[in-house]
Write a protein that holds these residues in place. Sequence first.
Motif: not given
Length: 411
Positions: A64-71
């Motif tokens: 989840v953190s990876s997705v949020l960081k990507r955005y």
Amino acid sequence: MRLCPLLLLSAAGQCLAFLPVSLPPLVRLRGPERILRPGTPAFPSEARASLARPSLTMGVSADVSSVLKRYGVAAEDHEALSKELAPLFQRDMVAKKSRKVETLEVSIVRNAEGGLGIEVDKSNVIGGNRGQKELQIGDKVIAINGVPLGDKFVAQSLEAGKSSYVFTVERGGGGAAGSLETTLMALAGDEAMRLGDNGLVALDPISGASSAKFVSTVSSLEELGASISEDKMRGFWKLVWTNDVAFMKMGGVSGLGGLPDCYLAAHYQCYQDKDPTGQTVEIIGNRNLGSHAIAQMKGAFSVAAQQDTDTGVRRVVSEVYDSTKYQGSLLTSKLVKRACVVTYVTTALKVCRSGGEGDGGIYVYTRISQEDVGKAIQEWSEKGVPGVEVKKPKWEVDPPQTGSAASSLGN
């Protein structure tokens, strides 16, 4: 200026994408009264309450953190944003679950006695099931061995001599709710006839013939995840079935049915928007006197916000009574507190579970008018305990006296 996520939603409320946008240091979320300052956990109180629900995930996984960081979401905002969005996604999933209709093929096998062990209503909906593991109460049978039923009933479409069949069924959706509600109302009616003048004390909540049907039907209704309206909760209700053994042993909310030679015969509740907002009336049977007495409790009911879980929805009702009367006289002003969880409600029936977690004993209520409640209570007060001779007080048995004994009364 800083990068913050913009959540794009479809008209149906589905998440389409997160887009990074530049916003000033002060960001308003969902109205002027809800303000989030970057770097602070300043959420409104109702949001904080929803985040505390045990059904939500309190941590953030690496994925989840990876997705949020990507955005473009700052790392310090990951947990707060995840907690804020979790109940919204969960509510959407529950709503979709209740609307989804599946068409399935299930195998049906005759038992050792040659029967199927199922009960089917006039709409070909399964109302009872004993032994067919793949079948669920509320399933609607639309075909047998690939042949549509059309206007026929299931019993008319079963080919004689066969030991097994393949049922095509529809599962889920609004139709399932209506069928399950009809099944539960029918069970309640049958149970009322069986209990008769004995009342709730005659319940056999564990091994009774209808117990498994009640539990299965209630569980299927709860899984539909229908929204719980507080307006529908208001009014007068009659308890028709429960499997809460502790409640019955205690003798109801008042506890008076647990006294020696006493038992709980009937239980009614009223929830309204004027004081007292909550009332409970219980009929207490007395095997010693052979009669019934009335326990009346008044106080306040408060209803919490709806909570969405993996198994459905619920609203916790806190009952606080500050007055308990017995046969019209004040028995105590000591506070009596009770919590129950409403898991399903319509204009005709209400399903609750005991305690604050929603996984306790089941209570099934049917709606009753104020007039009918009054009539029922009056009938109970005039009705004797089955099999027990009514013992009237001496002044009701002996004829009125004349002379000095009578004339001295009140002197």
